[in-house]
Design an enzyme around this catalytic site. Structure first.
Site, short mmCIF file in Angstrom:
data_model
loop_
_atom_site.label_atom_id
_atom_site.label_comp_id
_atom_site.label_asym_id
_atom_site.label_seq_id
_atom_site.Cartn_x
_atom_site.Cartn_y
_atom_site.Cartn_z
N PRO A 1 15.79 14.89 50.41
CA PRO A 1 14.28 15.06 50.72
C PRO A 1 13.49 14.04 49.79
O PRO A 1 14.05 13.62 48.74
CB PRO A 1 13.97 16.75 50.44
CG PRO A 1 15.10 16.85 49.21
CD PRO A 1 16.09 16.16 49.68
N LYS B 1 3.72 7.28 51.88
CA LYS B 1 3.60 8.87 51.29
C LYS B 1 2.50 9.30 51.04
O LYS B 1 2.28 10.54 50.63
CB LYS B 1 4.60 8.47 49.87
CG LYS B 1 6.14 7.97 49.98
CD LYS B 1 6.52 7.76 48.30
CE LYS B 1 7.95 7.20 48.59
NZ LYS B 1 9.07 8.15 48.20
N PHE C 1 6.19 5.63 41.68
CA PHE C 1 6.51 4.53 40.87
C PHE C 1 7.49 3.77 42.11
O PHE C 1 8.03 4.30 42.86
CB PHE C 1 7.45 4.92 39.81
CG PHE C 1 6.70 4.84 38.47
CD1 PHE C 1 5.92 5.92 38.25
CD2 PHE C 1 6.96 3.76 37.58
CE1 PHE C 1 5.13 6.00 36.99
CE2 PHE C 1 6.32 3.86 36.45
CZ PHE C 1 5.24 4.97 36.02
N ASN D 1 21.69 6.49 40.14
CA ASN D 1 20.95 5.28 40.13
C ASN D 1 21.12 4.94 38.95
O ASN D 1 21.15 5.75 37.75
CB ASN D 1 19.49 5.84 40.58
CG ASN D 1 19.44 5.50 42.32
OD1 ASN D 1 19.88 4.73 42.61
ND2 ASN D 1 18.54 6.44 42.54
N LYS E 1 4.75 1.71 50.54
CA LYS E 1 5.28 2.70 50.12
C LYS E 1 3.99 3.79 49.68
O LYS E 1 4.11 5.04 50.02
CB LYS E 1 5.89 2.54 48.65
CG LYS E 1 7.04 3.64 48.36
CD LYS E 1 7.89 2.96 47.22
CE LYS E 1 9.02 2.01 47.69
NZ LYS E 1 9.90 1.78 46.72
N LYS F 1 38.87 17.83 42.33
CA LYS F 1 39.02 16.36 42.36
C LYS F 1 39.73 15.81 43.34
O LYS F 1 41.00 16.24 43.61
CB LYS F 1 39.80 16.11 40.78
CG LYS F 1 39.72 14.63 40.52
CD LYS F 1 40.38 14.25 39.29
CE LYS F 1 40.58 12.88 39.04
NZ LYS F 1 41.33 12.44 37.65
N ILE G 1 10.87 13.88 47.50
CA ILE G 1 9.99 14.97 46.73
C ILE G 1 8.62 14.42 46.52
O ILE G 1 7.60 15.41 46.97
CB ILE G 1 10.77 14.95 45.33
CG1 ILE G 1 12.18 15.27 45.61
CG2 ILE G 1 10.00 16.00 44.35
CD1 ILE G 1 13.01 15.22 44.11
O1 C5P Z 1 10.92 5.91 48.51
P1 C5P Z 1 11.21 5.28 47.10
O2 C5P Z 1 12.47 5.68 46.41
O3 C5P Z 1 11.11 3.84 47.21
O4 C5P Z 1 9.98 5.70 46.36
C1 C5P Z 1 9.85 5.67 44.91
C2 C5P Z 1 8.91 6.98 44.54
O5 C5P Z 1 9.04 8.03 45.23
C3 C5P Z 1 9.03 7.19 43.05
O6 C5P Z 1 7.83 8.03 42.57
C4 C5P Z 1 10.23 8.36 43.16
O7 C5P Z 1 10.07 9.20 42.02
C5 C5P Z 1 9.79 9.09 44.50
N1 C5P Z 1 10.77 9.65 45.29
C6 C5P Z 1 10.86 10.82 45.42
N2 C5P Z 1 11.89 11.54 46.18
C7 C5P Z 1 12.96 10.63 46.66
C8 C5P Z 1 12.87 9.22 46.58
C9 C5P Z 1 11.70 8.84 45.88
O8 C5P Z 1 10.35 11.83 44.81
N3 C5P Z 1 13.64 11.46 47.40
#
Ligand code: C5P
Length: 406
Positions: free
Chosen positions: A315, A351, A333, A219, A347, A298, A317
């Site tokens: 997952p 979560k 975030f 990303n 969101k 590779k 997190i």
């Molecule tokens: O689900 P989304 O990516 O839109 O949400 C963003 C937030 O969730 C951020 O705080 C990011 O650090 C956290 N996140 C995470 N694990 C993931 C995807 C996003 O902790 N697999």
């Protein structure tokens, strides 16, 4: 301008590290501080007052009997005006004198005369910070150890010393911190300690999901916002652990950093620590998917046959930490290109976290500045746009408030 309107007396005592105090002066001035340099006689043998005068834009004081001060009480005037006194380098002799209350030159006299907070709180305290610099054996000498302990017990803040190569050719403890480190510590010293004694875990940067040994999916994320949050939490007095994806940023001082590449490694590093935290802030741009299995070798290009990469979900997190039986206060975030409020609140609810910081991606990633809006159960609070360092401090203040009300 993190030291704007701060009036700093910079004391320079005699040691070879005095040459670094010139750079320190420049950095303090650049950060917005008014710097009044006071040198011991010994320091003037290493660097001349003219150097400091040019860098600070103020005449330098070296002499207790300086006729330029009308009432002949430079030691009183200088410390009365100061928000803090920083002595860098602080020699073994200087530390010994201050520890024993000796005052036989201008610098030691003004340190002894600095205003201290009275029991009624009426007198403004003028803190003293010292950055010791000396040969390893001098620092390890029991007399110096005793003096350093006395100073700490008297409320003096010791910055360093660091460990490394010394001017005398030896290697060990006693090196003055680098000017950049001293400025970082000084700025941290001045921040309110809203998270004193708290444990904060932060993720930052992108994740890198390997396709083969040389390729991967990632990303766009510089890691700057997450690192700024880690620094701000540390400045606020927290014990901070930063789990970072691949970025090229220096670790904020006093922060424990764990480097990871993929989301699974980030997940493992976070889950091993999350239950013991007071706060978890997920700033990382975690990849939603990873290749099912990374190729051992590779992948070779075959004309006309692009390989298919099978993806599996990573997952979440943040959601997993929030679902722990006794979760830390969880903050997320959300970077969105449109409908910020709607997506961020969705969101946050999905979560099950109390707070999410959202920003609209308008000018791309990776800069020093940002705009942030905080979304919680009460609604939204836009933060004044500014550098990520200031936004991170505002976020930390908000988090400290939520933690108090928890
Ligand atoms: O689900 P989304 O990516 O839109 O949400 C963003 C937030 O969730 C951020 O705080 C990011 O650090 C956290 N996140 C995470 N694990 C993931 C995807 C996003 O902790 N697999």
């Amino acid at each position: 301008m993190e030291l704007k309107d701060k009036h700093i007396v910079l004391g320079v005592s005699g040691g070879i590290a005095a040459y670094k105090a010139a750079e320190l002066t420049r950095l303090l001035v650049k950060a917005g501080a008014a710097v009044q340099v006071v040198m011991t006689e010994g320091a003037t043998h290493f660097v001349t007052p003219v150097t400091f005068q040019a860098l600070s834009g103020r005449t330098v004081f070296t002499d207790q009997w300086d006729g330029r001060v009308a009432n002949n009480m430079a030691h009183i005037d200088l410390s009365r005006e100061a928000d803090l006194i920083l002595v860098a380098p602080a020699s073994a002799d200087f530390l010994a004198k201050v520890a024993h209350g000796l005052a036989d030159d201008l610098l030691t006299t003004l340190v002894l005369a600095r205003p201290r907070a009275g029991t009624d709180g009426a007198v403004q305290d003028c803190p003293l910070l010292v950055a010791p610099a000396m040969n390893r054996q001098m620092w390890e000498n029991p007399a110096t150890r005793r003096n350093a302990a006395t100073l700490a017990a008297d409320g003096v803040t010791l910055l360093g010393p660091g460990c490394g190569e010394q001017a005398c050719g030896e290697t060990g403890d006693g090196r003055m911190l680098e000017p950049e480190e001293i400025v970082e510590d000084l700025i941290a010293f001045l921040q309110p300690k809203a998270l004193a004694g708290k444990k904060v875990l932060i993720t930052a940067g992108p994740t890198f999901e390997a396709i083969d040994p040389v390729r991967g999916i990632t990303n766009l994320s510089s890691g700057r916002m997450g690192f700024a949050v880690a620094r701000a939490a540390r400045e606020a007095g927290a014990e901070v652990t930063l789990v970072s994806g691949p970025v090229s940023l220096p670790t904020p001082r006093g922060v424990t950093r764990i480097d990871v590449a993929g989301a699974l490694a980030m997940h493992a590093a976070v889950m091993a620590r999350a239950a013991a935290q007071d706060v978890f802030v997920g700033v990382a741009a975690v990849a939603d998917y990873r290749p099912k299995a990374a190729a051992e070798h590779k992948i070779k290009k075959v004309d006309g046959a692009p390989p298919a990469i099978e993806l599996v979900e990573n997952p979440d997190i943040l959601a997993e930490v929030a679902a722990l039986p006794k979760p830390p206060l969880c903050v997320g975030f959300a970077a969105e290109s449109r409908n910020l409020a709607e997506y961020a609140q969705q969101k946050r609810e999905r979560k099950k976290i109390p707070l999410i910081a959202g920003n609209l991606i308008q000018h791309g990633f990776g800069g020093e500045d940002n705009t942030l809006v905080l979304f919680d159960a009460r609604g939204q609070t836009p933060l004044p746009p500014g550098p990520k360092s200031e936004l991170a401090r505002a976020l930390i203040r908000h988090i400290a408030g939520l933690l108090e009300r928890r």
